[in-house]
Design a protein around this motif. Structure first.
Motif, PDB file in Angstrom:
ATOM      1  N   GLY A 240     -12.912  -8.963 -27.679  1.00  0.00           N
ATOM      2  CA  GLY A 240     -13.681  -8.237 -26.674  1.00  0.00           C
ATOM      3  C   GLY A 240     -15.172  -8.465 -26.831  1.00  0.00           C
ATOM      4  N   GLU A 241     -15.909  -8.106 -25.799  1.00  0.00           N
ATOM      5  CA  GLU A 241     -17.358  -8.345 -25.768  1.00  0.00           C
ATOM      6  C   GLU A 241     -18.076  -7.625 -26.909  1.00  0.00           C
ATOM      7  OE1 GLU A 241     -21.118  -7.897 -22.600  1.00  0.00           O
ATOM      8  OE2 GLU A 241     -19.098  -7.209 -22.056  1.00  0.00           O
ATOM      9  N   PHE A 242     -17.575  -6.453 -27.288  1.00  0.00           N
ATOM     10  CA  PHE A 242     -18.239  -5.655 -28.316  1.00  0.00           C
ATOM     11  C   PHE A 242     -17.414  -5.558 -29.604  1.00  0.00           C
ATOM     12  CE2 PHE A 242     -19.711  -4.145 -24.188  1.00  0.00           C
ATOM     13  CZ  PHE A 242     -21.082  -4.287 -24.327  1.00  0.00           C
ATOM     14  N   CYS A 243     -16.354  -6.355 -29.715  1.00  0.00           N
ATOM     15  CA  CYS A 243     -15.480  -6.349 -30.906  1.00  0.00           C
ATOM     16  C   CYS A 243     -14.881  -4.965 -31.168  1.00  0.00           C
ATOM     17  CB  CYS A 243     -16.236  -6.834 -32.142  1.00  0.00           C
ATOM     18  SG  CYS A 243     -16.873  -8.511 -32.000  1.00  0.00           S
ATOM     19  N   LEU A 244     -14.464  -4.294 -30.098  1.00  0.00           N
ATOM     20  CA  LEU A 244     -13.842  -2.977 -30.218  1.00  0.00           C
ATOM     21  C   LEU A 244     -12.341  -3.024 -29.961  1.00  0.00           C
ATOM     22  CD1 LEU A 244     -16.493  -0.678 -28.479  1.00  0.00           C
ATOM     23  CD2 LEU A 244     -15.867  -0.671 -30.896  1.00  0.00           C
ATOM     24  N   ASP A 245     -11.852  -4.130 -29.376  1.00  0.00           N
ATOM     25  CA  ASP A 245     -10.430  -4.263 -29.081  1.00  0.00           C
ATOM     26  C   ASP A 245      -9.728  -5.020 -30.207  1.00  0.00           C
ATOM     27  OD1 ASP A 245     -10.855  -3.023 -26.579  1.00  0.00           O
ATOM     28  OD2 ASP A 245     -11.481  -4.955 -25.725  1.00  0.00           O
ATOM     29  N   CYS A 246      -8.410  -4.868 -30.287  1.00  0.00           N
ATOM     30  CA  CYS A 246      -7.635  -5.529 -31.342  1.00  0.00           C
ATOM     31  C   CYS A 246      -7.075  -6.859 -30.852  1.00  0.00           C
ATOM     32  CB  CYS A 246      -6.481  -4.634 -31.800  1.00  0.00           C
ATOM     33  SG  CYS A 246      -7.016  -3.091 -32.583  1.00  0.00           S
ATOM     34  N   SER A 247      -7.119  -7.850 -31.730  1.00  0.00           N
ATOM     35  CA  SER A 247      -6.540  -9.153 -31.423  1.00  0.00           C
ATOM     36  C   SER A 247      -5.019  -9.069 -31.487  1.00  0.00           C
ATOM     37  CB  SER A 247      -7.024 -10.200 -32.435  1.00  0.00           C
ATOM     38  OG  SER A 247      -8.421 -10.294 -32.449  1.00  0.00           O
ATOM     39  N   ASP A 248      -4.347 -10.116 -30.944  1.00  0.00           N
ATOM     40  CA  ASP A 248      -2.900 -10.209 -31.095  1.00  0.00           C
ATOM     41  C   ASP A 248      -2.550 -10.208 -32.580  1.00  0.00           C
ATOM     42  OD1 ASP A 248      -2.584 -10.307 -28.401  1.00  0.00           O
ATOM     43  OD2 ASP A 248      -2.049 -12.433 -28.282  1.00  0.00           O
ATOM     44  N   GLY A 249      -1.524  -9.456 -32.934  1.00  0.00           N
ATOM     45  CA  GLY A 249      -1.126  -9.360 -34.335  1.00  0.00           C
ATOM     46  C   GLY A 249      -1.745  -8.173 -35.043  1.00  0.00           C
ATOM     47  N   TYR A 250      -2.526  -7.360 -34.312  1.00  0.00           N
ATOM     48  CA  TYR A 250      -3.171  -6.172 -34.895  1.00  0.00           C
ATOM     49  C   TYR A 250      -3.030  -5.002 -33.921  1.00  0.00           C
ATOM     50  CZ  TYR A 250      -5.249  -9.559 -38.063  1.00  0.00           C
ATOM     51  OH  TYR A 250      -5.420 -10.564 -38.987  1.00  0.00           O
TER      52      TYR A 250
ATOM     53  N   SER B 171      -4.443  -0.767 -33.123  1.00  0.00           N
ATOM     54  CA  SER B 171      -5.577   0.138 -33.326  1.00  0.00           C
ATOM     55  C   SER B 171      -5.150   1.383 -34.094  1.00  0.00           C
ATOM     56  CB  SER B 171      -6.170   0.540 -31.974  1.00  0.00           C
ATOM     57  OG  SER B 171      -7.240   1.450 -32.156  1.00  0.00           O
ATOM     58  N   THR B 172      -5.893   1.681 -35.155  1.00  0.00           N
ATOM     59  CA  THR B 172      -5.670   2.927 -35.893  1.00  0.00           C
ATOM     60  C   THR B 172      -6.836   3.898 -35.694  1.00  0.00           C
ATOM     61  OG1 THR B 172      -6.589   1.871 -37.872  1.00  0.00           O
ATOM     62  CG2 THR B 172      -4.207   1.896 -37.647  1.00  0.00           C
ATOM     63  N   LEU B 173      -7.935   3.394 -35.118  1.00  0.00           N
ATOM     64  CA  LEU B 173      -9.077   4.255 -34.787  1.00  0.00           C
ATOM     65  C   LEU B 173      -9.907   3.546 -33.736  1.00  0.00           C
ATOM     66  CD1 LEU B 173     -11.079   6.642 -35.293  1.00  0.00           C
ATOM     67  CD2 LEU B 173     -12.155   5.214 -37.034  1.00  0.00           C
ATOM     68  N   LYS B 174     -10.280   4.276 -32.700  1.00  0.00           N
ATOM     69  CA  LYS B 174     -11.163   3.684 -31.691  1.00  0.00           C
ATOM     70  C   LYS B 174     -11.898   4.775 -30.930  1.00  0.00           C
ATOM     71  CE  LYS B 174     -11.391   0.449 -27.837  1.00  0.00           C
ATOM     72  NZ  LYS B 174     -10.641  -0.459 -26.920  1.00  0.00           N
ATOM     73  N   ASN B 175     -13.235   4.626 -30.879  1.00  0.00           N
ATOM     74  CA  ASN B 175     -14.055   5.450 -30.001  1.00  0.00           C
ATOM     75  C   ASN B 175     -15.173   4.575 -29.454  1.00  0.00           C
ATOM     76  OD1 ASN B 175     -16.062   5.347 -32.058  1.00  0.00           O
ATOM     77  ND2 ASN B 175     -15.220   7.191 -33.023  1.00  0.00           N
TER      78      ASN B 175
ATOM     79  N   THR C  70       2.426  -1.858 -31.522  1.00  0.00           N
ATOM     80  CA  THR C  70       1.779  -0.554 -31.402  1.00  0.00           C
ATOM     81  C   THR C  70       1.767   0.193 -32.720  1.00  0.00           C
ATOM     82  OG1 THR C  70       3.901   0.419 -30.733  1.00  0.00           O
ATOM     83  CG2 THR C  70       2.422  -0.332 -28.966  1.00  0.00           C
ATOM     84  N   GLY C  71       2.386  -0.399 -33.750  1.00  0.00           N
ATOM     85  CA  GLY C  71       2.443   0.237 -35.064  1.00  0.00           C
ATOM     86  C   GLY C  71       2.778  -0.770 -36.133  1.00  0.00           C
ATOM     87  N   SER C  72       3.013  -0.289 -37.342  1.00  0.00           N
ATOM     88  CA  SER C  72       3.157  -1.172 -38.495  1.00  0.00           C
ATOM     89  C   SER C  72       4.572  -1.674 -38.734  1.00  0.00           C
ATOM     90  CB  SER C  72       2.669  -0.447 -39.757  1.00  0.00           C
ATOM     91  OG  SER C  72       3.426   0.745 -39.964  1.00  0.00           O
ATOM     92  N   SER C  73       5.580  -1.103 -38.077  1.00  0.00           N
ATOM     93  CA  SER C  73       6.979  -1.465 -38.329  1.00  0.00           C
ATOM     94  C   SER C  73       7.423  -2.601 -37.407  1.00  0.00           C
ATOM     95  CB  SER C  73       7.869  -0.243 -38.117  1.00  0.00           C
ATOM     96  OG  SER C  73       9.225  -0.605 -38.041  1.00  0.00           O
TER      97      SER C  73
ATOM     98  N   CYS D  79      -8.791  -1.986 -36.669  1.00  0.00           N
ATOM     99  CA  CYS D  79      -7.548  -2.647 -36.297  1.00  0.00           C
ATOM    100  C   CYS D  79      -6.789  -3.055 -37.563  1.00  0.00           C
ATOM    101  CB  CYS D  79      -7.827  -3.880 -35.441  1.00  0.00           C
ATOM    102  SG  CYS D  79      -8.587  -3.493 -33.831  1.00  0.00           S
ATOM    103  N   THR D  80      -5.494  -2.787 -37.569  1.00  0.00           N
ATOM    104  CA  THR D  80      -4.645  -3.050 -38.732  1.00  0.00           C
ATOM    105  C   THR D  80      -3.576  -4.068 -38.369  1.00  0.00           C
ATOM    106  OG1 THR D  80      -5.023  -0.775 -39.473  1.00  0.00           O
ATOM    107  CG2 THR D  80      -3.171  -1.955 -40.476  1.00  0.00           C
ATOM    108  N   ALA D  81      -3.182  -4.896 -39.338  1.00  0.00           N
ATOM    109  CA  ALA D  81      -2.220  -5.960 -39.087  1.00  0.00           C
ATOM    110  C   ALA D  81      -0.851  -5.405 -38.702  1.00  0.00           C
ATOM    111  CB  ALA D  81      -2.093  -6.852 -40.315  1.00  0.00           C
ATOM    112  N   CYS D  82      -0.220  -6.057 -37.706  1.00  0.00           N
ATOM    113  CA  CYS D  82       1.156  -5.735 -37.327  1.00  0.00           C
ATOM    114  C   CYS D  82       2.115  -6.208 -38.419  1.00  0.00           C
ATOM    115  CB  CYS D  82       1.520  -6.454 -36.022  1.00  0.00           C
ATOM    116  SG  CYS D  82       0.561  -5.983 -34.562  1.00  0.00           S
TER     117      CYS D  82
END
Length: 350
Positions: free
Chosen positions: A187-197, A199-203, A220-223, A209-212
């Motif tokens: 994303g333009e401001f590096c606030l979105d998560c890439s493929d393979g990650y 979001s665990t926190l965003k404002n 959408t989660g770690s499992s 962003c945490t790895a899938c």
């Protein structure tokens, strides 16, 4: 540009030789000219390096030639040396390598400013980089800003790219302030998560962003049950969880290889040399034994052809030597091979 022989005043006692000077100029003429943005970036890097060398010069000349004598005299003399022109000259002499044209040119062009700071301003402005590179010759910007006017990077100068990437031109008079995000972010401001990650926190100002799971392309989660799409080599089962595909079930490897299934993929491994086809690693996993080997105790072992009832080395004066999977016929000791036969070695006198 300054003349080829130009150098800081303290360095003019040893000018470059004419031939070397001409070679340097020729090289500079042959090199492609950098664009304006690149020149600004290089100018900041040159100034930053110059300041680092100046700091090193301060350290190298601290209490130089003192120690072990009259302490009171030393302290009095040292106080004069600390801010003396002699010390400044010694530092300037080592600011640039002789081959660094940009550095030498910058010192030559701005030597008066350096002297002014040294004699009049260094107590008021102790940060030489800020005073010289940013505020005086204006080739660098404060951290978190970029471009000719030192504008704030995207995401703000306090946390460029919201701490999740690098600002293009950060700290220089170049660049456009855009963000090159770390691999986890986009994303333009590096606030979105890439493929393979995910979001665990965003404002508005922070994003984590945490790895899938290894099976997920997006999630959408770690499992592996939180996968939106499976990676190549994985497939969704009846519980909608991404599970590994066993590629080895389709026997993708060559006859002299066995298949090793791995998470999301597979690899083909060479069979043991004793095998003619195999199901796994080792001589006990052979489908059949290779030529020169025989199955014993559920393993393929070497046949000792030299112990067979029927002789395999039939020439006169010849011995059999067993090898792995085969054998060799060589002339006996005291004999040598000539024209296909083993003849006695003729011993000559001294």
């Amino acid at each position: 540009l300054a003349p080829c022989g130009a150098a800081p005043r303290a360095m003019r006692a040893a000018p470059l030789a004419g031939s070397l000077c001409a070679a340097v100029l020729l090289l500079l003429l042959l090199l492609p000219a950098p664009g304006a943005a690149e020149r600004r970036r290089l100018a900041c890097a040159t100034c930053r390096g110059l300041v680092e060398r100046f700091k090193q010069g301060l350290a190298d000349t601290a209490k130089k030639n003192f120690g072990g004598g009259n302490t009171a005299w030393e302290e009095k003399t040292l106080s004069k040396y600390e801010s003396s022109e002699i010390r400044l000259v010694e530092i300037i002499e080592n600011l640039c390598d002789s081959s660094n044209f940009e550095c030498n040119n910058m010192v030559e062009e701005h030597e008066e400013q350096i002297e002014k700071w040294w004699f009049k301003l260094k107590k008021k402005y102790p940060d030489l980089f800020k005073w010289f590179c940013i505020e005086t010759i204006e080739v660098c910007c404060p951290p978190g800003t970029y471009g000719p006017d030192c504008l704030a990077c995207r995401g703000g100068s306090e946390r460029p790219c919201h701490g999740n990437g690098h600002c293009n031109g950060d700290g220089t008079r170049s660049g456009d302030g855009s963000c090159s995000c770390n691999k986890e972010y986009t994303g333009e401001f590096c606030l979105d998560c890439s493929d393979g990650y995910f979001s665990t926190l965003k404002n508005e100002t922070h994003s984590v962003c945490t790895a899938c799971h290894a099976a997920c392309k997006t999630c959408t989660g770690s499992s592996n049950k939180n996968c939106q799409d499976c990676k190549e080599g994985w497939i969704k089962n009846e519980e909608a969880a991404c599970v590994d595909i066993d590629e080895c079930a389709d026997s993708p490897c060559k006859d002299d290889q066995y298949c090793l299934n791995t998470d999301g993929s597979f690899s083909c491994k060479a069979c043991d040399v004793t095998c003619a086809g195999c199901t796994g690693e080792g001589s006990d996993k052979c489908k059949t034994c290779a030529s020169g080997y025989i199955q014993e105790d559920e393993k393929c072992t070497d046949i000792n052809e030299c112990n067979l009832p029927e002789k395999v080395c039939i020439r006169e004066n010849e011995d059999c030597v067993n090898t792995k999977g085969s054998y060799k016929c060589i002339c006996s000791e005291g004999f040598e091979e000539k024209d296909g036969t083993c003849i006695p070695i003729v011993k000559t006198g001294k």
